[in-house]
Design an enzyme around this catalytic site. Structure first.
Site, PDB file in Angstrom:
ATOM      1  N   ASP A  93       0.810  -1.223   0.000  1.00  0.00           N
ATOM      2  CA  ASP A  93       0.000   0.000   0.000  1.00  0.00           C
ATOM      3  C   ASP A  93       0.846   1.277   0.000  1.00  0.00           C
ATOM      4  O   ASP A  93       0.645   2.174   0.837  1.00  0.00           O
ATOM      5  CB  ASP A  93      -0.915   0.022   1.244  1.00  0.00           C
ATOM      6  CG  ASP A  93      -1.741  -1.244   1.392  1.00  0.00           C
ATOM      7  OD1 ASP A  93      -2.144  -1.817   0.383  1.00  0.00           O
ATOM      8  OD2 ASP A  93      -1.982  -1.646   2.556  1.00  0.00           O
TER       9      ASP A  93
ATOM     10  N   GLU B  84     -11.341   0.170  -3.630  1.00  0.00           N
ATOM     11  CA  GLU B  84     -10.563   0.692  -2.492  1.00  0.00           C
ATOM     12  C   GLU B  84      -9.317   1.411  -3.015  1.00  0.00           C
ATOM     13  O   GLU B  84      -9.073   1.467  -4.220  1.00  0.00           O
ATOM     14  CB  GLU B  84     -10.163  -0.438  -1.537  1.00  0.00           C
ATOM     15  CG  GLU B  84      -9.219  -1.454  -2.148  1.00  0.00           C
ATOM     16  CD  GLU B  84      -8.910  -2.632  -1.243  1.00  0.00           C
ATOM     17  OE1 GLU B  84      -9.444  -2.726  -0.109  1.00  0.00           O
ATOM     18  OE2 GLU B  84      -8.119  -3.495  -1.676  1.00  0.00           O
TER      19      GLU B  84
HETATM   20  O1  FUB Z   1      -3.262  -3.642   3.313  1.00  0.00           O
HETATM   21  C1  FUB Z   1      -4.574  -3.822   3.783  1.00  0.00           C
HETATM   22  C2  FUB Z   1      -5.560  -3.467   2.733  1.00  0.00           C
HETATM   23  O2  FUB Z   1      -5.328  -4.234   1.556  1.00  0.00           O
HETATM   24  C3  FUB Z   1      -5.481  -2.045   2.237  1.00  0.00           C
HETATM   25  O3  FUB Z   1      -6.017  -1.105   3.128  1.00  0.00           O
HETATM   26  C4  FUB Z   1      -6.185  -2.181   0.963  1.00  0.00           C
HETATM   27  O4  FUB Z   1      -6.078  -1.096   0.093  1.00  0.00           O
HETATM   28  C5  FUB Z   1      -5.551  -3.440   0.408  1.00  0.00           C
HETATM   29  O5  FUB Z   1      -4.329  -3.196  -0.220  1.00  0.00           O
END
Ligand code: FUB
Length: 326
Positions: free
Chosen positions: A16, A223
């Site tokens: 991320d 997301e």
């Molecule tokens: O790393 C945890 C979660 O997985 C992140 O918040 C999302 O964007 C995905 O990458």
């Protein structure tokens, strides 16, 4: 020396990445994936992270430095678990680290912590940002000095549960033929510690102005929002989750609506895909992650980067994360 399309560091797992140029260097704010086994489910319990390590490079050809632990969940009074994708910003002679975590009720909230240095350590505010929810905060500061925070993620990120403005633990997402949920955006207060405006839902539409539908999993928001500005236009890029792409739309306004344009990054090894885009000197870079170093473990990822290229019309050339793959 950092190499394109290779893990930036290999002594820990990182994911991320939110990249920024601070003090003339590239700073990367990643999640820190732990080398442990957890149950894997739609809640994202396998992403059981506890702290943040900040990385930096003098320039894209220099070695990547790990500045060590910058913030741990044990030091955040309101948080209990799952320190997911963070971002950082600079204003008021202060560096701000924004991060999601579960509160004492298991509800994802957004926190903020401050430091005099881009590498930390960061001191958390005692409470989460009032009115915050869900995951994946990303902060964009416009040329007029206004800062906006973008956030939200489906499934484990709980965005479906906030459709009424209150947390409904059993709420499901919209029907496949209804408009998809968009990320949320709020303007940040001048001290960067709270929302100046109520979070609004961002609309993502096709070239005809029709909303992208919830069943359109190749294009709908899932997301990992990121906003940057190029040639006077705002670019919102994000993960499509179930179809594992990084895609983007363009707008004349930082709060949208955004017109869907195309794919920035094709699927990587591992379930999640998450990115940021940053300019360093006269070039643009995409930071992203994959699970190649761990042999494909979804919750043991590594941050990588590569160059990003615009076409003459402002669209972005699609990137293959494995350019040497036959
Ligand atoms: O790393 C945890 C979660 O997985 C992140 O918040 C999302 O964007 C995905 O990458």
């Amino acid at each position: 020396m950092a190499k394109r399309n290779e893990p930036l560091v290999t002594h820990i797992y990182t994911a991320d990445p939110s990249a920024h140029v601070f003090e003339g260097k590239i700073y990367i704010y990643p999640s820190h994936d732990l080398d442990h086994e957890r149950v894997s489910n739609d809640n994202g319990d396998q992403y059981d992270m506890e702290d943040y390590h900040i990385l930096s490079m003098e320039d894209p050809d220099s070695p990547c430095v790990d500045h060590g632990e910058a913030l741990h969940v044990r030091d955040v009074p309101w948080a209990t678990a799952q320190m997911w994708a963070p971002d950082a910003a600079y204003k008021n002679n202060t560096y701000y680290l924004y991060f999601p975590a579960r509160d004492k009720d298991g509800i994802f909230r957004l926190g903020v912590a401050t430091s005099a240095s881009p590498a930390g350590p960061f001191k958390p505010e005692p409470n989460y940002i009032p009115g915050s929810f869900s995951i994946d905060p990303a902060v964009f500061t416009d040329d007029d000095g206004k800062s906006y925070i973008y956030f939200g993620g489906l499934w484990g990120g709980q965005l479906e549960k906030w459709q009424t403005g209150e947390f409904k633990p059993d709420a499901e997402g919209p029907a496949a033929d209804a408009p998809a949920l968009g990320p949320r955006v709020a303007e940040l207060s001048d001290d960067m510690l709270s929302f100046k405006t109520e979070p609004q839902q961002i609309s993502i539409v096709d070239e005809d102005g029709n909303p992208i539908l919830a069943g359109d999993e190749d294009r709908r928001y899932f997301e990992g929002p990121w906003v940057h500005k190029y040639n006077g236009n705002y670019y919102l890029s994000y993960s499509t989750g179930t179809t594992h792409q990084i895609v983007y739309g363009i707008s004349k306004n930082p709060q949208g609506p955004y017109v869907y344009k195309g794919v920035i990054l094709t699927p990587v090894i591992g379930w999640t895909t998450h990115h940021s885009i940053v300019q360093f000197k006269d070039k643009w870079y995409l930071f992203y992650h994959d699970s190649s170093l761990s042999g494909g473990a979804d919750n043991k990822r590594s941050v990588k980067f590569t160059e990003l290229t615009y076409n003459e019309d402002g669209t972005i050339q699609t990137i293959d994360p494995y350019p040497d793959r036959k």
